[in-house]
Design a protein around this motif. Structure first.
Motif, PDB file in Angstrom:
ATOM      1  N   LEU A  43     -51.223 -14.191   8.666  1.00  0.00           N
ATOM      2  CA  LEU A  43     -50.564 -14.487   9.936  1.00  0.00           C
ATOM      3  C   LEU A  43     -49.675 -13.316  10.365  1.00  0.00           C
ATOM      4  CD1 LEU A  43     -50.043 -16.685  12.105  1.00  0.00           C
ATOM      5  CD2 LEU A  43     -48.144 -17.474  10.680  1.00  0.00           C
ATOM      6  N   LEU A  44     -48.948 -12.739   9.433  1.00  0.00           N
ATOM      7  CA  LEU A  44     -48.117 -11.582   9.750  1.00  0.00           C
ATOM      8  C   LEU A  44     -48.969 -10.404  10.215  1.00  0.00           C
ATOM      9  CD1 LEU A  44     -45.457 -11.584   6.874  1.00  0.00           C
ATOM     10  CD2 LEU A  44     -45.120 -12.205   9.252  1.00  0.00           C
ATOM     11  N   GLU A  45     -50.031 -10.138   9.484  1.00  0.00           N
ATOM     12  CA  GLU A  45     -50.883  -8.993   9.814  1.00  0.00           C
ATOM     13  C   GLU A  45     -51.553  -9.167  11.170  1.00  0.00           C
ATOM     14  OE1 GLU A  45     -53.351  -8.960   6.357  1.00  0.00           O
ATOM     15  OE2 GLU A  45     -51.979  -7.648   5.231  1.00  0.00           O
ATOM     16  N   LYS A  46     -51.806 -10.393  11.542  1.00  0.00           N
ATOM     17  CA  LYS A  46     -52.429 -10.697  12.845  1.00  0.00           C
ATOM     18  C   LYS A  46     -51.481 -10.409  13.999  1.00  0.00           C
ATOM     19  CE  LYS A  46     -54.093 -14.816  15.335  1.00  0.00           C
ATOM     20  NZ  LYS A  46     -54.169 -16.305  15.255  1.00  0.00           N
ATOM     21  N   ASN A  47     -50.177 -10.367  13.713  1.00  0.00           N
ATOM     22  CA  ASN A  47     -49.178 -10.293  14.775  1.00  0.00           C
ATOM     23  C   ASN A  47     -48.296  -9.053  14.707  1.00  0.00           C
ATOM     24  OD1 ASN A  47     -49.284 -12.923  16.467  1.00  0.00           O
ATOM     25  ND2 ASN A  47     -49.519 -13.633  14.345  1.00  0.00           N
ATOM     26  N   GLY A  48     -48.879  -7.955  14.265  1.00  0.00           N
ATOM     27  CA  GLY A  48     -48.205  -6.670  14.377  1.00  0.00           C
ATOM     28  C   GLY A  48     -47.338  -6.256  13.213  1.00  0.00           C
ATOM     29  N   PHE A  49     -47.548  -6.863  12.043  1.00  0.00           N
ATOM     30  CA  PHE A  49     -46.771  -6.511  10.864  1.00  0.00           C
ATOM     31  C   PHE A  49     -47.686  -6.032   9.740  1.00  0.00           C
ATOM     32  CE2 PHE A  49     -44.170  -9.563  13.144  1.00  0.00           C
ATOM     33  CZ  PHE A  49     -42.904  -8.997  13.088  1.00  0.00           C
ATOM     34  N   SER A  50     -47.227  -5.034   9.032  1.00  0.00           N
ATOM     35  CA  SER A  50     -47.865  -4.617   7.788  1.00  0.00           C
ATOM     36  C   SER A  50     -47.141  -5.300   6.640  1.00  0.00           C
ATOM     37  CB  SER A  50     -47.772  -3.096   7.635  1.00  0.00           C
ATOM     38  OG  SER A  50     -48.209  -2.687   6.355  1.00  0.00           O
ATOM     39  N   VAL A  51     -47.875  -6.011   5.807  1.00  0.00           N
ATOM     40  CA  VAL A  51     -47.248  -6.738   4.697  1.00  0.00           C
ATOM     41  C   VAL A  51     -46.985  -5.760   3.558  1.00  0.00           C
ATOM     42  CG1 VAL A  51     -47.476  -8.608   3.040  1.00  0.00           C
ATOM     43  CG2 VAL A  51     -48.309  -8.911   5.380  1.00  0.00           C
ATOM     44  N   ALA A  52     -45.706  -5.483   3.337  1.00  0.00           N
ATOM     45  CA  ALA A  52     -45.321  -4.461   2.359  1.00  0.00           C
ATOM     46  C   ALA A  52     -45.115  -5.038   0.967  1.00  0.00           C
ATOM     47  CB  ALA A  52     -44.038  -3.773   2.817  1.00  0.00           C
ATOM     48  N   ALA A  53     -44.773  -6.318   0.885  1.00  0.00           N
ATOM     49  CA  ALA A  53     -44.521  -6.918  -0.430  1.00  0.00           C
ATOM     50  C   ALA A  53     -44.591  -8.430  -0.319  1.00  0.00           C
ATOM     51  CB  ALA A  53     -43.159  -6.497  -0.974  1.00  0.00           C
ATOM     52  N   VAL A  54     -45.078  -9.047  -1.387  1.00  0.00           N
ATOM     53  CA  VAL A  54     -45.091 -10.501  -1.525  1.00  0.00           C
ATOM     54  C   VAL A  54     -44.655 -10.820  -2.947  1.00  0.00           C
ATOM     55  CG1 VAL A  54     -46.427 -12.627  -1.427  1.00  0.00           C
ATOM     56  CG2 VAL A  54     -47.001 -10.740   0.122  1.00  0.00           C
ATOM     57  N   ILE A  55     -43.633 -11.657  -3.086  1.00  0.00           N
ATOM     58  CA  ILE A  55     -43.217 -12.070  -4.424  1.00  0.00           C
ATOM     59  C   ILE A  55     -43.187 -13.591  -4.485  1.00  0.00           C
ATOM     60  CG2 ILE A  55     -41.884  -9.971  -4.865  1.00  0.00           C
ATOM     61  CD1 ILE A  55     -39.331 -11.622  -4.326  1.00  0.00           C
ATOM     62  N   THR A  56     -43.389 -14.125  -5.685  1.00  0.00           N
ATOM     63  CA  THR A  56     -43.349 -15.572  -5.896  1.00  0.00           C
ATOM     64  C   THR A  56     -42.486 -15.880  -7.116  1.00  0.00           C
ATOM     65  OG1 THR A  56     -45.327 -15.597  -7.294  1.00  0.00           O
ATOM     66  CG2 THR A  56     -45.665 -15.855  -4.918  1.00  0.00           C
ATOM     67  N   ALA A  57     -41.964 -17.074  -7.130  1.00  0.00           N
ATOM     68  CA  ALA A  57     -41.184 -17.536  -8.273  1.00  0.00           C
ATOM     69  C   ALA A  57     -41.246 -19.053  -8.319  1.00  0.00           C
ATOM     70  CB  ALA A  57     -39.738 -17.069  -8.181  1.00  0.00           C
ATOM     71  N   VAL A  58     -41.251 -19.602  -9.505  1.00  0.00           N
ATOM     72  CA  VAL A  58     -41.281 -21.052  -9.692  1.00  0.00           C
ATOM     73  C   VAL A  58     -39.898 -21.535 -10.088  1.00  0.00           C
ATOM     74  CG1 VAL A  58     -42.298 -22.964 -10.968  1.00  0.00           C
ATOM     75  CG2 VAL A  58     -43.720 -21.006 -10.322  1.00  0.00           C
ATOM     76  N   GLU A  59     -39.373 -22.487  -9.330  1.00  0.00           N
ATOM     77  CA  GLU A  59     -38.055 -23.043  -9.617  1.00  0.00           C
ATOM     78  C   GLU A  59     -38.110 -23.971 -10.827  1.00  0.00           C
ATOM     79  OE1 GLU A  59     -35.848 -24.857  -6.475  1.00  0.00           O
ATOM     80  OE2 GLU A  59     -36.684 -23.522  -4.942  1.00  0.00           O
ATOM     81  N   ASP A  60     -36.926 -24.227 -11.373  1.00  0.00           N
ATOM     82  CA  ASP A  60     -36.823 -25.265 -12.392  1.00  0.00           C
ATOM     83  C   ASP A  60     -37.176 -26.617 -11.772  1.00  0.00           C
ATOM     84  OD1 ASP A  60     -35.949 -23.384 -14.215  1.00  0.00           O
ATOM     85  OD2 ASP A  60     -33.820 -23.789 -13.855  1.00  0.00           O
ATOM     86  N   ALA A  61     -37.712 -27.506 -12.566  1.00  0.00           N
ATOM     87  CA  ALA A  61     -38.089 -28.835 -12.079  1.00  0.00           C
ATOM     88  C   ALA A  61     -36.859 -29.586 -11.603  1.00  0.00           C
ATOM     89  CB  ALA A  61     -38.781 -29.614 -13.188  1.00  0.00           C
ATOM     90  N   LYS A  62     -37.015 -30.319 -10.491  1.00  0.00           N
ATOM     91  CA  LYS A  62     -35.904 -31.100  -9.962  1.00  0.00           C
ATOM     92  C   LYS A  62     -36.449 -32.224  -9.106  1.00  0.00           C
ATOM     93  CE  LYS A  62     -35.196 -27.950  -6.040  1.00  0.00           C
ATOM     94  NZ  LYS A  62     -34.256 -27.006  -5.410  1.00  0.00           N
ATOM     95  N   ALA A  63     -35.579 -33.194  -8.828  1.00  0.00           N
ATOM     96  CA  ALA A  63     -35.947 -34.280  -7.923  1.00  0.00           C
ATOM     97  C   ALA A  63     -35.884 -33.769  -6.494  1.00  0.00           C
ATOM     98  CB  ALA A  63     -35.005 -35.458  -8.105  1.00  0.00           C
ATOM     99  N   PRO A  64     -36.911 -34.004  -5.681  1.00  0.00           N
ATOM    100  CA  PRO A  64     -36.931 -33.480  -4.320  1.00  0.00           C
ATOM    101  C   PRO A  64     -36.033 -34.269  -3.382  1.00  0.00           C
ATOM    102  CG  PRO A  64     -38.868 -34.824  -4.686  1.00  0.00           C
ATOM    103  CD  PRO A  64     -38.136 -34.749  -6.012  1.00  0.00           C
TER     104      PRO A  64
END
Length: 222
Positions: A182-203
């Motif tokens: 979606l970013l690349e479609k709208n004039g942005f170059s994606v320079a970085a993507v990071i992910t992380a998993v949170e500790d388990a919790k009640a939503p």
């Protein structure tokens, strides 16, 4: 007698645009539920001296002081479509508003009136889901960023969000790959993507304990 919890559809509506007493309560709950992803964003933004920063969807403004702890010389502008949240954030950040380092505005991304190239960085945490016309919103962000300016979007993965009953009501969910496209479609170059998993919790809204996968994307205006 304790007030019963909101049904999923009502909670989804308040998460999108907090209003009234229930909106204030939802905003306070989001301060806790968004802490991990916001801390992730604070590091990922890479704030520099004198950055001009726009945050879209600042909620009750709880996290604004943390930006200044990272870099005291920034100028911060916030945009939120909830009048309730603008009022709450204005009260919480009145000293910096008086000093002129913080400005808060009521409005929507697609029709914001900031000048072209006004910001070095734009970011939004858990907002992308609610853009009914994401292409229009991203083109508006592209316009207000300076050449080479950065957009940071933080979301929870579609797989994480699907565990939450309220996500069936007015949320558009994304994977890291679909958000990057979606970013690349709208004039942005994606320079970085990071992910992380949170500790388990009640939503928020109750239910079984889950783990959120958080995603941060950095797009450069091209």
């Amino acid at each position: 007698m304790e007030k019963p919890a909101m049904d999923p559809e009502s909670l989804a509506r308040q998460l999108r645009k907090p209003e009234g007493e229930d909106g204030i309560k939802v905003g306070l709950a989001m301060n806790k539920s968004n802490a991990a992803i916001y801390n992730m964003v604070l590091d990922f933004l890479g704030l520099q001296p004198a950055d001009s920063v726009l945050e879209i969807g600042f909620g009750n403004g709880y996290f604004i002081p943390a930006l200044f702890e990272k870099e005291p010389t920034i100028r911060y502008t916030g945009l939120d479509m909830s009048e309730t949240m603008v009022e709450e954030a204005t009260r919480e950040n009145r000293t910096r508003i008086a000093e002129g380092t913080v400005e808060l505005h009521l409005g929507v991304t697609s029709s914001m009136s900031f000048p072209d190239g006004a910001f070095t960085k734009v970011f939004a945490v858990n907002v992308l889901y609610f853009w009914e016309q994401p292409d229009v919103a991203l083109k508006a962000i592209h316009r207000v960023l300076e050449a080479g300016g950065e957009l940071v979007l933080a979301i929870r993965s579609a797989a994480s969000m699907k565990q939450l009953p309220f996500s069936e009501h007015g949320f558009t969910l994304y994977s890291a790959e679909s958000a990057a496209a979606l970013l690349e479609k709208n004039g942005f170059s994606v320079a970085a993507v990071i992910t992380a998993v949170e500790d388990a919790k009640a939503p928020q809204g109750g239910g079984a304990t889950i783990q959120f996968e958080n995603i941060c994307l950095r797009g450069i205006k091209i």
